[in-house]
Every structure is written in C-alpha cells, then in structure tokens.
Motif scaffolding. Structure first.
Motif, PDB file in Angstrom:
ATOM      1  N   TYR A 282       0.144  -4.344  -4.611  1.00  0.00           N
ATOM      2  CA  TYR A 282      -0.957  -4.243  -3.652  1.00  0.00           C
ATOM      3  C   TYR A 282      -2.071  -5.232  -4.005  1.00  0.00           C
ATOM      4  O   TYR A 282      -2.570  -5.950  -3.146  1.00  0.00           O
ATOM      5  CB  TYR A 282      -1.501  -2.808  -3.618  1.00  0.00           C
ATOM      6  N   LYS A 283      -2.427  -5.281  -5.301  1.00  0.00           N
ATOM      7  CA  LYS A 283      -3.492  -6.199  -5.728  1.00  0.00           C
ATOM      8  C   LYS A 283      -3.113  -7.643  -5.437  1.00  0.00           C
ATOM      9  O   LYS A 283      -3.928  -8.428  -4.948  1.00  0.00           O
ATOM     10  CB  LYS A 283      -3.781  -6.015  -7.218  1.00  0.00           C
TER      11      LYS A 283
ATOM     12  N   ARG B 175       0.838  -1.205   0.000  1.00  0.00           N
ATOM     13  CA  ARG B 175       0.000   0.000   0.000  1.00  0.00           C
ATOM     14  C   ARG B 175       0.873   1.256   0.000  1.00  0.00           C
ATOM     15  O   ARG B 175       0.518   2.274  -0.598  1.00  0.00           O
ATOM     16  CB  ARG B 175      -0.920  -0.006   1.213  1.00  0.00           C
TER      17      ARG B 175
ATOM     18  N   GLY C 213       2.226   3.562  -3.257  1.00  0.00           N
ATOM     19  CA  GLY C 213       1.596   4.685  -3.966  1.00  0.00           C
ATOM     20  C   GLY C 213       0.203   4.358  -4.472  1.00  0.00           C
ATOM     21  O   GLY C 213      -0.524   3.587  -3.880  1.00  0.00           O
ATOM     22  N   ASP C 214      -0.157   4.970  -5.584  1.00  0.00           N
ATOM     23  CA  ASP C 214      -1.479   4.903  -6.211  1.00  0.00           C
ATOM     24  C   ASP C 214      -2.007   3.464  -6.253  1.00  0.00           C
ATOM     25  O   ASP C 214      -1.464   2.612  -6.955  1.00  0.00           O
ATOM     26  CB  ASP C 214      -1.387   5.479  -7.624  1.00  0.00           C
ATOM     27  N   LEU C 215      -3.083   3.194  -5.521  1.00  0.00           N
ATOM     28  CA  LEU C 215      -3.611   1.846  -5.419  1.00  0.00           C
ATOM     29  C   LEU C 215      -4.257   1.364  -6.710  1.00  0.00           C
ATOM     30  O   LEU C 215      -4.336   0.159  -6.960  1.00  0.00           O
ATOM     31  CB  LEU C 215      -4.612   1.744  -4.264  1.00  0.00           C
ATOM     32  N   SER C 216      -4.729   2.273  -7.560  1.00  0.00           N
ATOM     33  CA  SER C 216      -5.392   1.859  -8.793  1.00  0.00           C
ATOM     34  C   SER C 216      -4.419   1.231  -9.787  1.00  0.00           C
ATOM     35  O   SER C 216      -4.821   0.462 -10.648  1.00  0.00           O
ATOM     36  CB  SER C 216      -6.111   3.049  -9.441  1.00  0.00           C
ATOM     37  N   GLU C 217      -3.144   1.538  -9.673  1.00  0.00           N
ATOM     38  CA  GLU C 217      -2.145   0.976 -10.592  1.00  0.00           C
ATOM     39  C   GLU C 217      -1.052   0.225  -9.832  1.00  0.00           C
ATOM     40  O   GLU C 217       0.035   0.014 -10.356  1.00  0.00           O
ATOM     41  CB  GLU C 217      -1.522   2.100 -11.423  1.00  0.00           C
ATOM     42  N   ASN C 218      -1.354  -0.193  -8.641  1.00  0.00           N
ATOM     43  CA  ASN C 218      -0.364  -0.833  -7.779  1.00  0.00           C
ATOM     44  C   ASN C 218      -0.539  -2.356  -7.844  1.00  0.00           C
ATOM     45  O   ASN C 218      -1.327  -2.955  -7.120  1.00  0.00           O
ATOM     46  CB  ASN C 218      -0.538  -0.326  -6.344  1.00  0.00           C
TER      47      ASN C 218
END
Length: 167
Positions: free
Chosen positions: A47-48, A36, A39-44
């Motif tokens: 994280y996914k 997490r 940085g940016d969770l939408s492109e991480n």
C-alpha cells in the motif's frame, strides 16, 4: 521566471501529461485500491509503495503542467553555417583536462551532461553559443574558469530523438 523551450519540448510535455492522466493515473489508483485490500494499512508495504508511486505521478503531472503554462516558446533559428547554435554538435578541446569532447547544445529540459547534452543556459552552453570553429572560449562557472577551443561544428535540428528529462 520562465523556461525557453521549443515547440517540440512543449508538445512532448503535453503528450506525457496526457499519458500520465489517461493511462497511468487509473492504473496507479487501481494499484492503491488493490493494495489497500491486503489488510492493516500501518504494516502494508504494498500500500505504501502504491501510494508513493501514485503521488510521484501526480507530482510529475503538476510539474509538467506548470512548465507548459509558464514556457516561453522560442524558434529554432538557423545560427549560420559557421557558428554554434541550438541543437548543434560541437567538438571542443578542453585545455584544462587536455582532451577533446563532443557536446550538443540543447534546451534545459533535454540536458544530460553524462550524454554530452549541454543546456544552452549552462555556463558551457552560454559560452559556446554564437562561436566559430577555431575560437577559444572562456567558461566561467562560479569561481572556476577554464578555456575550450571549438574544433568543429556539426549543424543539428530540433528533432524527436531527444527525450525530455525525467525526474
């Protein structure tokens, strides 16, 4: 509905639950927190992946807890020296395929057809249980039917060597 499992099955599931809760869960939570921070969770992607792994662990914990709570513990009874029982290795001749194979009758959680570990609940397992050397067995799997001949029986026991199946 319940699964018929042995005491060893239940003990192994409880051990896996403990490991997943006490060891794996904290590590996976830490992995999610670390990813997490990237940085940016939408492109991480990290994280996914970390979240998916954490969710798979939680799903497995729930599955195992449900299996333990609904299991019917069955004794591993001695089926007799000359009949097929739970955990026995059975050499059979598959008449339709024209070849001999060795199968071991196990509980559902330990089944792995690729390794010759056949569930006692499967059509083959049900057909073989209680049979004697030399008997012809009719296996019915839906519309498919075939015959097997029991060539030999090697008595087995419920030991620690067979792992429970991982999903």
């Amino acid at each position: 509905m319940y699964d018929e499992l042995t005491e060893v099955d239940v003990r192994k599931m409880r051990e896996e639950i403990d490991y997943r809760i006490q060891v794996l869960r904290p590590k996976l939570i830490q992995d999610v927190q670390t990813a997490r921070a990237f940085g940016d969770l939408s492109e991480n992607f990290e994280y996914k992946c970390a979240k998916q792994e954490k969710n798979r662990n939680e799903s497995r914990i729930r599955y195992l807890q449900r299996m333990v709570s609904t299991a019917k513990v069955i004794p591993v009874a001695d089926s007799g020296e000359d009949t097929v029982g739970l955990f026995d290795k059975v050499a059979v001749f598959h008449e339709k395929l024209g070849r001999e194979m060795t199968l071991r009758i196990v509980t559902t959680l330990r089944a792995d057809a690729g390794k010759g570990l056949i569930s006692k609940e499967s059509p083959v397992g049900k057909a073989l249980l209680g049979r004697k050397t030399g008997e012809r067995v009719r296996v019915k799997a839906g519309e498919v039917q075939y015959d097997m001949v029991v060539r030999s029986i090697e008595k087995g026991e419920d030991d620690e060597s067979l792992e429970i199946r991982r999903y």
